[in-house]
Write a protein that holds these residues in place. Structure first.
Motif, PDB file in Angstrom:
ATOM      1  N   UNK A 485     152.290  66.774 -35.710  1.00  0.00           N
ATOM      2  CA  UNK A 485     153.472  66.077 -36.225  1.00  0.00           C
ATOM      3  C   UNK A 485     153.109  64.852 -37.053  1.00  0.00           C
ATOM      4  N   UNK A 486     151.793  64.492 -37.052  1.00  0.00           N
ATOM      5  CA  UNK A 486     151.318  63.305 -37.792  1.00  0.00           C
ATOM      6  C   UNK A 486     152.110  62.064 -37.377  1.00  0.00           C
ATOM      7  N   UNK A 487     152.259  61.903 -36.052  1.00  0.00           N
ATOM      8  CA  UNK A 487     153.123  60.830 -35.543  1.00  0.00           C
ATOM      9  C   UNK A 487     152.396  59.962 -34.525  1.00  0.00           C
ATOM     10  N   UNK A 488     153.123  58.982 -33.996  1.00  0.00           N
ATOM     11  CA  UNK A 488     152.567  58.076 -32.994  1.00  0.00           C
ATOM     12  C   UNK A 488     152.411  58.795 -31.655  1.00  0.00           C
ATOM     13  N   UNK A 489     151.418  58.360 -30.885  1.00  0.00           N
ATOM     14  CA  UNK A 489     151.171  58.904 -29.546  1.00  0.00           C
ATOM     15  C   UNK A 489     151.222  57.761 -28.545  1.00  0.00           C
ATOM     16  N   UNK A 490     152.177  57.817 -27.626  1.00  0.00           N
ATOM     17  CA  UNK A 490     152.369  56.753 -26.642  1.00  0.00           C
ATOM     18  C   UNK A 490     151.614  57.112 -25.368  1.00  0.00           C
ATOM     19  N   UNK A 491     150.496  56.448 -25.138  1.00  0.00           N
ATOM     20  CA  UNK A 491     149.682  56.688 -23.936  1.00  0.00           C
ATOM     21  C   UNK A 491     148.639  55.592 -23.797  1.00  0.00           C
ATOM     22  N   UNK A 492     148.252  55.330 -22.562  1.00  0.00           N
ATOM     23  CA  UNK A 492     147.131  54.418 -22.304  1.00  0.00           C
ATOM     24  C   UNK A 492     145.853  55.190 -22.000  1.00  0.00           C
ATOM     25  N   UNK A 493     145.916  56.507 -22.103  1.00  0.00           N
ATOM     26  CA  UNK A 493     144.729  57.338 -21.881  1.00  0.00           C
ATOM     27  C   UNK A 493     143.671  56.967 -22.926  1.00  0.00           C
ATOM     28  N   UNK A 494     142.474  56.628 -22.459  1.00  0.00           N
ATOM     29  CA  UNK A 494     141.401  56.252 -23.388  1.00  0.00           C
ATOM     30  C   UNK A 494     140.809  57.468 -24.100  1.00  0.00           C
ATOM     31  N   UNK A 495     141.146  58.651 -23.607  1.00  0.00           N
ATOM     32  CA  UNK A 495     140.705  59.905 -24.240  1.00  0.00           C
ATOM     33  C   UNK A 495     139.186  59.945 -24.394  1.00  0.00           C
ATOM     34  N   UNK A 496     138.512  59.744 -23.269  1.00  0.00           N
ATOM     35  CA  UNK A 496     137.046  59.745 -23.286  1.00  0.00           C
ATOM     36  C   UNK A 496     136.452  60.837 -22.398  1.00  0.00           C
ATOM     37  N   UNK A 497     137.298  61.597 -21.705  1.00  0.00           N
ATOM     38  CA  UNK A 497     136.747  62.559 -20.742  1.00  0.00           C
ATOM     39  C   UNK A 497     136.241  63.817 -21.436  1.00  0.00           C
ATOM     40  N   UNK A 498     135.887  64.804 -20.607  1.00  0.00           N
ATOM     41  CA  UNK A 498     135.222  66.007 -21.104  1.00  0.00           C
ATOM     42  C   UNK A 498     136.062  66.736 -22.151  1.00  0.00           C
ATOM     43  N   UNK A 499     137.359  66.778 -21.941  1.00  0.00           N
ATOM     44  CA  UNK A 499     138.220  67.493 -22.876  1.00  0.00           C
ATOM     45  C   UNK A 499     138.049  66.941 -24.284  1.00  0.00           C
ATOM     46  N   UNK A 500     138.048  65.616 -24.408  1.00  0.00           N
ATOM     47  CA  UNK A 500     137.987  65.000 -25.734  1.00  0.00           C
ATOM     48  C   UNK A 500     136.574  65.049 -26.309  1.00  0.00           C
ATOM     49  N   UNK A 501     135.579  65.134 -25.430  1.00  0.00           N
ATOM     50  CA  UNK A 501     134.211  65.310 -25.918  1.00  0.00           C
ATOM     51  C   UNK A 501     134.042  66.673 -26.587  1.00  0.00           C
ATOM     52  N   UNK A 502     134.837  67.647 -26.145  1.00  0.00           N
ATOM     53  CA  UNK A 502     134.771  68.984 -26.734  1.00  0.00           C
ATOM     54  C   UNK A 502     135.150  68.967 -28.212  1.00  0.00           C
ATOM     55  N   UNK A 503     135.942  67.973 -28.611  1.00  0.00           N
ATOM     56  CA  UNK A 503     136.413  67.926 -29.994  1.00  0.00           C
ATOM     57  C   UNK A 503     135.274  67.666 -30.963  1.00  0.00           C
ATOM     58  N   UNK A 504     134.268  66.890 -30.511  1.00  0.00           N
ATOM     59  CA  UNK A 504     133.012  66.735 -31.238  1.00  0.00           C
ATOM     60  C   UNK A 504     133.149  66.454 -32.720  1.00  0.00           C
ATOM     61  N   UNK A 505     133.926  65.479 -33.097  1.00  0.00           N
ATOM     62  CA  UNK A 505     134.097  65.177 -34.515  1.00  0.00           C
ATOM     63  C   UNK A 505     134.360  63.694 -34.702  1.00  0.00           C
ATOM     64  N   UNK A 506     133.988  63.170 -35.856  1.00  0.00           N
ATOM     65  CA  UNK A 506     134.230  61.755 -36.146  1.00  0.00           C
ATOM     66  C   UNK A 506     135.690  61.517 -36.514  1.00  0.00           C
ATOM     67  N   UNK A 507     136.443  62.595 -36.770  1.00  0.00           N
ATOM     68  CA  UNK A 507     137.846  62.436 -37.155  1.00  0.00           C
ATOM     69  C   UNK A 507     138.669  61.874 -36.012  1.00  0.00           C
ATOM     70  N   UNK A 508     138.421  62.333 -34.785  1.00  0.00           N
ATOM     71  CA  UNK A 508     139.290  62.004 -33.668  1.00  0.00           C
ATOM     72  C   UNK A 508     139.401  60.497 -33.413  1.00  0.00           C
ATOM     73  N   UNK A 509     138.288  59.731 -33.313  1.00  0.00           N
ATOM     74  CA  UNK A 509     138.454  58.293 -33.098  1.00  0.00           C
ATOM     75  C   UNK A 509     139.191  57.604 -34.240  1.00  0.00           C
ATOM     76  N   UNK A 510     139.021  58.100 -35.452  1.00  0.00           N
ATOM     77  CA  UNK A 510     139.734  57.504 -36.591  1.00  0.00           C
ATOM     78  C   UNK A 510     141.231  57.777 -36.485  1.00  0.00           C
ATOM     79  N   UNK A 511     141.578  59.000 -36.091  1.00  0.00           N
ATOM     80  CA  UNK A 511     142.985  59.345 -35.920  1.00  0.00           C
ATOM     81  C   UNK A 511     143.599  58.527 -34.782  1.00  0.00           C
ATOM     82  N   UNK A 512     142.905  58.468 -33.659  1.00  0.00           N
ATOM     83  CA  UNK A 512     143.415  57.771 -32.476  1.00  0.00           C
ATOM     84  C   UNK A 512     143.697  56.297 -32.778  1.00  0.00           C
TER      85      UNK A 512
END
Length: 570
Positions: A485-512
């Motif tokens: 949706x290219x929109x805001x995400x309301x969460x305090x999840x740091x998104x550092x666990x195994x699931x997010x490691x699977x994404x394996x890309x430099x795009x994700x921290x920039x998007x977050x």
């Protein structure tokens, strides 16, 4: 005799049953036939001689019975295989090789090299077979010691492992073997050998080296100030698809600084910007040392092409130009902070918000969808995507479980309602955000009052609530919804666990960084902390100044610390 008795008994029982059935038919008022007619009727003929009928038409086993039998047989085979596997494992463990390996594991835990070497020598005397795991434990212990004996024995053990008396390979080494030997070579202050081992691993054995495999050679060359050899190792890494991380880039930055390779210092800062973004304290200190050095003071151009620089900034998405050092003279270097708008409190320069390529977002959403379908029940996630097509896009997505638990041991529904109302106020069209909740969160005690149930029903009817199915991981759902949706995400999840490691890309921290809205509990209630209007990444300005964010501090609890470096204005 018994057989005849049994047969007679069976015949009698079946005959009685057939007569009972016949009598039942006679009692039906709709049937007006004589007994003689019934007995001569074609469909009842088999029952006149039931024993013959049974012999010629034996009853078929029921489907239930055959399925149950097959299942029992399969379970029995599985049990037998398990028992056989356990027996085989026990046999291996009880063998001389198995016992030796158990002892070596204990030696590794206790860091007892002396005992491990004694066990190894005894094994050679007693001709106990050794495999690659035995050798790896021994080599690991040797590499963990800084004694000359450990070095000598480590190379002896590797030699014994590699070649037998007939000049044939005894045990094939694996990645761990080569990496450990590279560490031993580095401890011997022989980075050339460490590098040769890595190349032999790749070119001779077809084993893909890991980052850790290169570190001994890279570190060894950097310590010796052999910059060109260090760059060679780095080039070999790049060629084989292994990306240097902050520690390795820090080594290359240091050797470039120490040897006066100003062009390479510039390159390493740009690589840190691209891959690391925010640096640790050691790297921040090294960068400060560079900008304060005499070498840094003397490098740079005075007259640069402003138009060319602006063009490079736009092409790169903002925040850097890559055209080299600008200006002359001493650098003013300070630790500082940014204000709410991204203005540096030291030099007054405003940081920029680095653009994200829309195509990158689409590609990332597609990759995320593919990964989610592999990790989740495919039909469930595809159904969610169809639902999203119908009700989306949204201006915001709320991670319901996370928001309901902020600073709470239990899920607090009123906290979630407050977040939804705040997110709605941010929407230009006053649209409800999408709330993602797991099925377990919309039942019983989690919801509480009937009023809360009414709220849930209202969200659902408005197309603003999606309940993820039992057994699913709702992280996949809210992340995909927000990115697509290219929109805001309301969460305090740091998104550092195994699931997010699977994404394996430099795009994700920039998007977050540009889309995550975090929350805090204040006296006045829930408070949103919007994404900063600038990018938290190493930035190089059009005037040649640098701002390097550190990992020290947090943007809404503790102000982040930045290194500001700009030419002293005179």
């Amino acid at each position: 005799m018994n057989l005849q008795t049994s047969s007679s008994s069976s015949s009698s029982s079946i005959l009685n049953a057939s007569i009972f059935n016949s009598n039942t038919m006679l009692l039906k008022p709709t049937i007006n036939l004589s007994l003689k007619t019934l007995l001569s009727y074609k469909t009842l003929k088999p029952y006149l001689n039931p024993l013959t009928h049974l012999i010629s038409h034996p009853p078929k086993p029921s489907h239930h019975f055959s399925t149950a039998t097959a299942a029992a047989a399969a379970a029995n085979r599985h049990h037998q295989l398990q028992m056989r596997g356990k027996s085989e494992k026990r046999r291996r463990q009880d063998s001389p090789s198995g016992k030796l390996f158990s002892h070596l594991i204990r030696c590794a835990k206790d860091n007892n090299l002396e005992e491990a070497l004694r066990l190894y020598d005894d094994a050679l005397v007693n001709n106990i077979p050794l495999n690659v795991e035995h050798y790896n434990k021994l080599l690991y212990l040797c590499s963990s010691s800084d004694t000359d004996l450990a070095l000598k024995r480590g190379f002896d053990i590797y030699k014994n492992m590699e070649i037998n008396n007939n000049n044939e390979v005894k045990v094939v080494p694996n990645e761990a073997t080569f990496t450990t030997m590279a560490r031993l070579a580095a401890a011997k202050q022989d980075p050339e050998l460490a590098f040769d081992l890595v190349k032999r691993m790749k070119e001779g054995c077809g084993i893909s080296p890991k980052l850790r495999s290169y570190v001994p050679a890279l570190l060894g060359f950097c310590k010796k100030g052999m910059a060109d050899k260090a760059y060679e190792v780095d080039g070999y890494m790049v060629e084989n698809g292994v990306a240097a991380e902050e520690a390795e880039l820090g080594m290359l930055l240091r050797v470039s600084f120490d040897t006066g390779r100003t062009d390479k210092v510039y390159e390493m800062l740009q690589r840190l910007r691209a891959s690391v973004r925010q640096v640790g304290e050691d790297t921040a200190g090294l960068i400060e040392d560079w900008f304060r050095s005499d070498c840094a003071m003397g490098v740079g151009v005075v007259g640069w092409d402003v138009g060319k620089v602006k063009e490079a900034v736009v092409k790169g998405g903002g925040g850097w130009h890559g055209q080299g050092w600008f200006g002359k003279g001493r650098w003013d270097v300070k630790r500082t902070e940014m204000d709410e708008t991204g203005v540096c409190k030291s030099c007054g320069e405003r940081l920029v918000c680095v653009d994200i390529d829309p195509l990158e977002t689409e590609n990332f959403a597609s990759s995320l969808s593919t990964l989610a379908c592999q990790r989740e029940t495919r039909a469930d996630f595809l159904q969610f995507q169809e639902w999203l097509q119908k009700y989306g896009p949204f201006d915001a997505v709320v991670d319901g479980a996370n928001v309901g638990h902020i600073k709470q041991n239990q899920f607090v529904f009123n906290q979630l309602k407050s977040a939804v109302n705040l997110a709605r106020k941010l929407s230009p069209s006053n649209k409800l955000p999408l709330v993602i909740l797991h099925s377990g969160r919309v039942k019983g005690q989690h919801i509480g009052s009937p009023k809360n149930k009414t709220t849930l029903q209202y969200w659902k009817e408005s197309g603003a609530l999606y309940v993820t199915p039992q057994g699913s991981n709702d992280d996949w759902y809210w992340l995909y919804a927000a990115i697509s949706s290219k929109c805001l995400l309301v969460t305090n999840d740091e998104m550092r666990d195994h699931l997010f490691e699977l994404l394996g890309t430099s795009f994700f921290p920039r998007w977050k960084e540009k889309h995550q809205v975090r929350l805090s509990i204040t006296r006045d209630g829930l408070k949103f902390h919007m994404p900063p209007p600038y990018s938290i990444v190493i930035q190089e300005s059009e005037q040649g100044s640098w701002h390097i964010p550190t990992v020290i501090g947090d943007d809404f609890e503790t102000r982040r610390q930045w290194v500001c470096a700009n030419r002293t204005k005179r």
